[in-house]
Design a protein around this motif. Structure first.
Motif, PDB file in Angstrom:
ATOM      1  N   PRO A  69      20.154 -29.557  33.996  1.00  0.00           N
ATOM      2  CA  PRO A  69      19.115 -30.428  33.439  1.00  0.00           C
ATOM      3  C   PRO A  69      18.979 -30.295  31.914  1.00  0.00           C
ATOM      4  N   ALA A  70      19.134 -29.082  31.387  1.00  0.00           N
ATOM      5  CA  ALA A  70      19.061 -28.886  29.938  1.00  0.00           C
ATOM      6  C   ALA A  70      20.229 -29.576  29.237  1.00  0.00           C
ATOM      7  N   GLU A  71      21.419 -29.517  29.836  1.00  0.00           N
ATOM      8  CA  GLU A  71      22.589 -30.207  29.269  1.00  0.00           C
ATOM      9  C   GLU A  71      22.357 -31.721  29.230  1.00  0.00           C
ATOM     10  N   LYS A  72      21.809 -32.273  30.315  1.00  0.00           N
ATOM     11  CA  LYS A  72      21.537 -33.713  30.363  1.00  0.00           C
ATOM     12  C   LYS A  72      20.482 -34.108  29.348  1.00  0.00           C
ATOM     13  N   LEU A  73      19.432 -33.320  29.239  1.00  0.00           N
ATOM     14  CA  LEU A  73      18.379 -33.583  28.263  1.00  0.00           C
ATOM     15  C   LEU A  73      18.929 -33.501  26.843  1.00  0.00           C
ATOM     16  N   THR A  74      19.776 -32.521  26.590  1.00  0.00           N
ATOM     17  CA  THR A  74      20.406 -32.373  25.273  1.00  0.00           C
ATOM     18  C   THR A  74      21.257 -33.597  24.938  1.00  0.00           C
ATOM     19  N   SER A  75      22.027 -34.088  25.912  1.00  0.00           N
ATOM     20  CA  SER A  75      22.901 -35.240  25.651  1.00  0.00           C
ATOM     21  C   SER A  75      22.099 -36.513  25.378  1.00  0.00           C
ATOM     22  N   ILE A  76      20.870 -36.577  25.851  1.00  0.00           N
ATOM     23  CA  ILE A  76      20.011 -37.725  25.542  1.00  0.00           C
ATOM     24  C   ILE A  76      19.531 -37.671  24.099  1.00  0.00           C
ATOM     25  N   LEU A  93      16.493 -25.530  22.478  1.00  0.00           N
ATOM     26  CA  LEU A  93      15.142 -26.071  22.648  1.00  0.00           C
ATOM     27  C   LEU A  93      14.932 -26.591  24.070  1.00  0.00           C
ATOM     28  N   CYS A  94      15.890 -27.356  24.579  1.00  0.00           N
ATOM     29  CA  CYS A  94      15.793 -27.907  25.935  1.00  0.00           C
ATOM     30  C   CYS A  94      15.832 -26.809  26.994  1.00  0.00           C
ATOM     31  N   THR A  95      16.720 -25.857  26.817  1.00  0.00           N
ATOM     32  CA  THR A  95      16.843 -24.753  27.771  1.00  0.00           C
ATOM     33  C   THR A  95      15.575 -23.910  27.800  1.00  0.00           C
ATOM     34  N   VAL A  96      15.083 -23.545  26.621  1.00  0.00           N
ATOM     35  CA  VAL A  96      13.877 -22.725  26.551  1.00  0.00           C
ATOM     36  C   VAL A  96      12.674 -23.504  27.094  1.00  0.00           C
ATOM     37  N   PHE A  97      12.618 -24.796  26.811  1.00  0.00           N
ATOM     38  CA  PHE A  97      11.530 -25.630  27.335  1.00  0.00           C
ATOM     39  C   PHE A  97      11.476 -25.563  28.858  1.00  0.00           C
ATOM     40  N   ALA A 132       6.727 -20.548  22.448  1.00  0.00           N
ATOM     41  CA  ALA A 132       6.965 -20.248  21.026  1.00  0.00           C
ATOM     42  C   ALA A 132       7.682 -18.912  20.846  1.00  0.00           C
ATOM     43  N   ILE A 133       7.222 -17.898  21.564  1.00  0.00           N
ATOM     44  CA  ILE A 133       7.872 -16.580  21.461  1.00  0.00           C
ATOM     45  C   ILE A 133       9.314 -16.665  21.951  1.00  0.00           C
ATOM     46  N   SER A 134       9.522 -17.321  23.078  1.00  0.00           N
ATOM     47  CA  SER A 134      10.861 -17.433  23.664  1.00  0.00           C
ATOM     48  C   SER A 134      11.801 -18.218  22.755  1.00  0.00           C
ATOM     49  N   LEU A 135      11.310 -19.316  22.202  1.00  0.00           N
ATOM     50  CA  LEU A 135      12.152 -20.135  21.320  1.00  0.00           C
ATOM     51  C   LEU A 135      12.569 -19.346  20.085  1.00  0.00           C
ATOM     52  N   PHE A 136      11.635 -18.622  19.490  1.00  0.00           N
ATOM     53  CA  PHE A 136      11.963 -17.817  18.314  1.00  0.00           C
ATOM     54  C   PHE A 136      13.028 -16.773  18.640  1.00  0.00           C
ATOM     55  N   VAL A 137      12.830 -16.039  19.729  1.00  0.00           N
ATOM     56  CA  VAL A 137      13.782 -14.979  20.103  1.00  0.00           C
ATOM     57  C   VAL A 137      15.155 -15.572  20.412  1.00  0.00           C
ATOM     58  N   GLU A 138      15.185 -16.685  21.130  1.00  0.00           N
ATOM     59  CA  GLU A 138      16.465 -17.323  21.472  1.00  0.00           C
ATOM     60  C   GLU A 138      17.187 -17.843  20.233  1.00  0.00           C
TER      61      GLU A 138
END
Length: 165
Positions: A69-76, A93-97, A132-138
């Motif tokens: 799903p993250a790959e599909k969202l990214t391709s959009i 961003l999509c994966t962490v979301f 926010a914490i997860s996105l920063f760390v990733e």
């Protein structure tokens, strides 16, 4: 070229990449989120350490569940012509979301050692902070470290192939 050198080329390399990212992420994100919630005390950190293996397993499961799903969202959002960095940032961003949605609930269940409706009831209060914490760390720690490791692995493999010729 960056896609070829800094990202996994095989399932084995994907497992290495996933292992690096997940171990770094779990060891930073889970203690940080918990300490922000319960306080920065040694006893809180020690309690987190006891459940880290279970959180790590849930992170692996969440990655495998949200990967497509993250790959599909990214391709959009991005096109094939966009730069490596643009695609990596949007994919992260999509994966962490997606993962933060799952892990905000599952992480609390694991941490409290009980399955209740409390994390669902408090979801919109807790999720932005966790995201926010997860996105920063990733973006700043886990994924750059894993891409560097994969780059070093590819350089080593390519040098080895060149010597054999």
């Amino acid at each position: 070229m960056e896609f070829y050198m800094k990202l996994p080329r095989s399932k084995k390399e994907f497992a290495i990449f996933l292992g690096i990212v997940s171990i770094i992420s779990v060891n930073i994100i889970a203690p940080l989120i918990t300490c922000f919630e319960a306080g920065f005390y040694l006893s809180v950190w020690q309690d987190v350490l006891t459940v880290l293996p279970f959180i790590w397993m849930s992170v692996i499961g969440a990655v495998l569940l949200t990967y497509m799903p993250a790959e599909k969202l990214t391709s959009i959002i991005v096109s094939k012509k966009d730069s490596f960095h643009a695609q990596i940032i949007v994919n992260t961003l999509c994966t962490v979301f997606l993962m933060s949605i799952l892990l905000t609930i599952i992480g609390i269940w694991i941490g409290t050692r009980s399955i209740t409706l409390e994390p669902i009831r408090l979801f919109f209060y807790k999720w932005p902070h966790n995201f926010a914490i997860s996105l920063f760390v990733e973006l700043c720690i886990a994924q750059p470290a894993a891409r560097l490791a994969i780059l070093k692995l590819h350089l080593w493999k390519d040098a080895k192939k060149a010597k054999e010729r």
